[in-house]
Scaffold this motif. Structure first.
Motif, mmCIF file in Angstrom:
data_model
loop_
_atom_site.group_PDB
_atom_site.id
_atom_site.type_symbol
_atom_site.label_atom_id
_atom_site.label_comp_id
_atom_site.label_asym_id
_atom_site.label_seq_id
_atom_site.Cartn_x
_atom_site.Cartn_y
_atom_site.Cartn_z
ATOM 1 N N TYR A 93 3.143 -3.878 6.560
ATOM 2 C CA TYR A 93 4.205 -3.077 5.936
ATOM 3 C C TYR A 93 5.403 -2.948 6.877
ATOM 4 C CZ TYR A 93 6.636 1.083 4.209
ATOM 5 O OH TYR A 93 7.594 1.963 3.778
ATOM 6 N N SER A 98 9.075 -4.503 6.316
ATOM 7 C CA SER A 98 10.236 -3.616 6.381
ATOM 8 C C SER A 98 11.270 -4.160 7.367
ATOM 9 C CB SER A 98 9.804 -2.206 6.800
ATOM 10 O OG SER A 98 8.937 -1.642 5.850
ATOM 11 N N SER A 125 2.184 -3.735 0.805
ATOM 12 C CA SER A 125 2.742 -4.445 1.952
ATOM 13 C C SER A 125 2.756 -5.955 1.746
ATOM 14 C CB SER A 125 1.953 -4.106 3.222
ATOM 15 O OG SER A 125 0.600 -4.458 3.084
ATOM 16 N N GLN A 156 5.866 -6.657 -0.843
ATOM 17 C CA GLN A 156 6.963 -5.720 -0.616
ATOM 18 C C GLN A 156 8.358 -6.317 -0.786
ATOM 19 O OE1 GLN A 156 6.325 -3.657 3.025
ATOM 20 N NE2 GLN A 156 8.407 -2.902 3.194
#
Length: 729
Positions: free
Chosen positions: A167, A171, A584, A587
């Motif tokens: 995750y 990001s 995740s 994502q």
């Protein structure tokens, strides 16, 4: 896995080898490889940090930044060589454009140059070491099978940490560097760089990167032991025992199968020690710089790793204290440590200055260091009580009716046995064996004090013996009732990683004592023969280590579909309705809707409830055999992973309490949730038979695909019988 290995090699080794070739050209190939690893990781980590803070971290910018800085640094290091390469390239291009130089001949000569380089590389690597390399590659091959078996077999994540780290990586790629707070992102930067540069899916890199880490960890361990031990094949014997014999508790080894920061950072420990040794011997600034890079990266990757690195540095400082003071090196070492810390902490400080808070696991680590996190842990009281009863029964006077309370020593022994048996070795008595080996190492390495034949290898060995004692002390801090710097199961990983050194020491003593002249060859032969003999004994007497356990958070079919959907459908045209574990993975490619929210919103159904998903494609993941042991750590032959009950209409009719966290529904009420979802899907399919179809199905999971008009979205809220209004009774 092969693609990720190749990508890592190109990004970290090949790129760095071109960049710093002038400063390593006179070093051995093994030293060059270690330097490439150190500089390459340090370089890529910090490039990614800089681009992320500038909010320009993407494929084009990263490739340009890497190539530009690589060429720029190469020019700075060797202007004359760079000028020659430029002139030669200019002349070659001119001849190609004028037709004076055939294109086929150009590529043929380049091919010959590459072949000669590979041949020269192989000759340098394998010269006089072919048998050692064969054995080492066999050991590494076995470790790939051992640690990668579960990942191949179950496809999905093997530990909860992997989901979180993926995750953060996603990001970072998506433009947000600290989504959950400030955290050392060195590991994430490397995985992100490989993902972005080579156009991989982040999850596919994560699924393979744990094995890449493990291979590098074993390789660095071998290089380090070959520097420390003079006896030929002794290092291989130690690593072979470490890799195969069933004496270690699974807590100290099983994490190597996962893609997580702490284990990746372990590749820095041996190089850090070796370059510090070299600096204390020769006082070359380059060795101090490489040492500083290693130390800095331990901070950038994982704070626990830094604690272990500092313990190792302390061990070196104790042994080399006289030399450090005599040669006035203390201030230089302190300055190097401060600069290393500043370089590593600077990105985190910038993150805090931008208003981000510390990530919660950082607070957890502080509680562990303060001794608060595990002081009231009742997880293993039953095992502790068993040990207490054993001690009491041993000490009890048969003529006395009452049992005396445990003394401080007995209390320490209870806690020590518990921690060692639970986290380090399967049998507490194995610790006595290693303590004996440490004593042997200290006596052997200090023999120069009597016989005046000091060697640098003796100092290395004494250092690692002291380092081993420090690690044992850290593992026993909780039993000693003193502040715990690290939880025992984390320290156990590093002690197990050091154990091949102690296992190899009897052969080092044999070779050092009797290995003069012709006897040296005999000692080498004895060590070499010991490897297959030991393997034969391990296999035939049942001492071979079983495969490590694996966590079950997600079905194999769920991960297969995540990868398949990302491959076949355009980004952001689809939504997955499933448990939290898929977030995740998809994502940066699609959208996710929590299955628990999807079902709970339809409880106590009425006609006014609306659930709309604004994408053309919607995929519903439903487990026909719910993972009722969600997050359970299972072994290969555990029947519970296969023999699970099917969803039932009775479970679907149960009421779900509102207001809990999503993970609580998936952990405590998964069968009810999946049963409701299954009967919702069966009913919904009756309403929309043309729009809804089965996309995938196996024994565990069924995935429904729904195609809807984006300008007239479906209402997914229906009365499927098990969600109608019911009174409290």
């Amino acid at each position: 896995m092969s693609k990720v290995f190749a990508a890592y090699f190109i990004l970290i080794i090949i790129l760095t080898s071109f960049m710093i070739k002038p400063i390593v050209k006179n070093k051995s190939i093994f030293t060059r490889f270690v330097i490439y690893m150190i500089v390459g990781n340090f370089y890529v980590m910090n490039i990614v940090f800089i681009l992320s803070y500038l909010n320009i971290f993407n494929r084009a910018v990263l490739i340009i930044a890497l190539l530009f800085t690589t060429v720029f640094i190469r020019i700075i290091l060797d202007k004359e060589d760079a000028k020659r390469i430029y002139i030669d390239s200019k002349e070659t291009i001119k001849h190609l454009l004028n037709g004076e130089y055939g294109v086929k001949l150009f590529f043929y000569r380049k091919f010959l140059n590459i072949r000669l380089s590979i041949k020269s590389f192989c000759n340098e690597v394998f010269k006089g070491n072919k048998l050692e390399w064969i054995i080492l590659l066999a050991i590494i091959g076995y470790n790939i099978y051992y640690f990668y078996y579960n990942s191949i077999n179950f496809v999905s994540f093997g530990a909860p940490d992997e989901e979180v780290h993926l995750y953060w990586i996603q990001s970072l790629i998506g433009g947000k560097i600290f989504p959950d707070g400030v955290y050392p992102h060195g590991f994430h930067n490397i995985v992100s760089a490989i993902t972005v540069v080579f156009g991989f899916k982040a999850v596919t890199v994560m699924n393979s990167f744990g094995v890449v880490s493990m291979v590098l960890i074993m390789t660095m361990l071998y290089f380090g032991l070959r520097k420390i031990l003079e006896a030929k094949y002794a290092a291989l014997f130690g690593i072979m025992v470490y890799s195969t014999v069933n004496i270690y508790d699974i807590e100290s080894i099983y994490r190597f199968q996962f893609s997580i920061p702490q284990e990746y950072g372990m590749i820095m420990l041996m190089p850090m020690a070796i370059f510090l040794f070299r600096y204390l011997e020769d006082k070359k600034i380059s060795d101090l710089v490489f040492f500083g890079m290693c130390l800095s990266m331990t901070v950038s990757i994982h704070f626990y790793l830094t604690i272990i690195a500092l313990v190792l540095c302390l061990s070196i400082g104790i042994v080399y204290l006289y030399r450090i003071i005599k040669k006035r090196l203390l201030m230089k070492l302190i300055l190097c440590g401060i600069l290393s810390a500043v370089v590593a902490i600077a990105p985190l400080a910038v993150g805090l200055a931008m208003g981000n808070e510390m990530e919660q696991s950082m607070n957890w680590a502080v509680r562990v260091i303060q001794g608060k996190e595990y002081s009231s842990n009742d997880e293993s009281n039953e095992q502790k009580n068993e040990i207490k009863n054993e001690i009491k029964n041993d000490e009890k006077d048969q003529n006395m009716e009452e049992i005396k309370p445990l003394s401080k020593w007995e209390s320490f022994l209870v806690d020590a046995k518990h921690d060692i048996n639970k986290f380090v070795f399967l049998d507490f008595r194995v610790l006595y064996i290693f303590l004996s080996l440490i004593a042997l190492t200290i006596l052997y390495s200090m023999r120069f004090a009597i016989f005046k034949n000091k060697k640098e290898e003796n100092l290395y060995q004494l250092t690692f013996a002291i380092y081993g004692l420090f690690l044992i002390f850290l593992m026993l801090c909780r039993a000693l009732k003193i502040p715990t710097l690290m939880e025992p199961k984390r320290v156990a990983i590093f002690f197990a990683y050091l154990s091949p050194f102690f296992i190899a020491m009897p052969f080092e003593v044999l070779s050092g004592t009797f290995g003069k002249g012709e006897n040296g060859k005999k000692c080498s032969i004895i060590t070499l023969i010991s490897i297959p003999v030991c393997i034969f004994i391990i296999v035939n007497l049942g001492f071979l280590r079983p495969l490590p356990p694996f966590y079950y958070f997600q079905t194999k079919g769920a991960m297969i579909n995540d990868l398949d959907i990302m491959e076949k459908f355009n980004d952001h045209e689809w939504t997955i309705v499933s448990p939290v574990n898929d977030i995740s993975v998809i994502q940066n490619n699609g959208y996710h809707y929590e299955l628990s929210d999807f079902i709970l919103k339809q409880e106590n159904w009425n006609e006014d409830i609306e659930i709309r998903v604004p994408t053309k494609y919607v995929f519903i993941y439903i487990e026909k055999r719910p993972l009722i042991l969600y997050g359970w750590r299972f072994n290969k032959d555990d029947k519970g992973i296969i023999n699970r009950d099917m969803v039932t209409y009775e479970d679907a009719q149960e009421t779900l309490e509102r207001g809990m966290e999503n993970n609580e529904y998936y952990k405590e009420h998964r069968k009810i949730l999946m049963s409701k979802a299954y009967y919702w899907a069966e009913e919904y399919k009756k309403y929309f038979p043309k729009e809804m179809s089965v996309y995938y199905e196996d024994d565990e999971i069924i995935v429904y695909k729904i195609v809807q008009n984006e300008y007239a979205l479906n209402n997914f809220s229906i009365n499927y019988g098990a969600n109608e209004k019911r009174d409290d009774k």
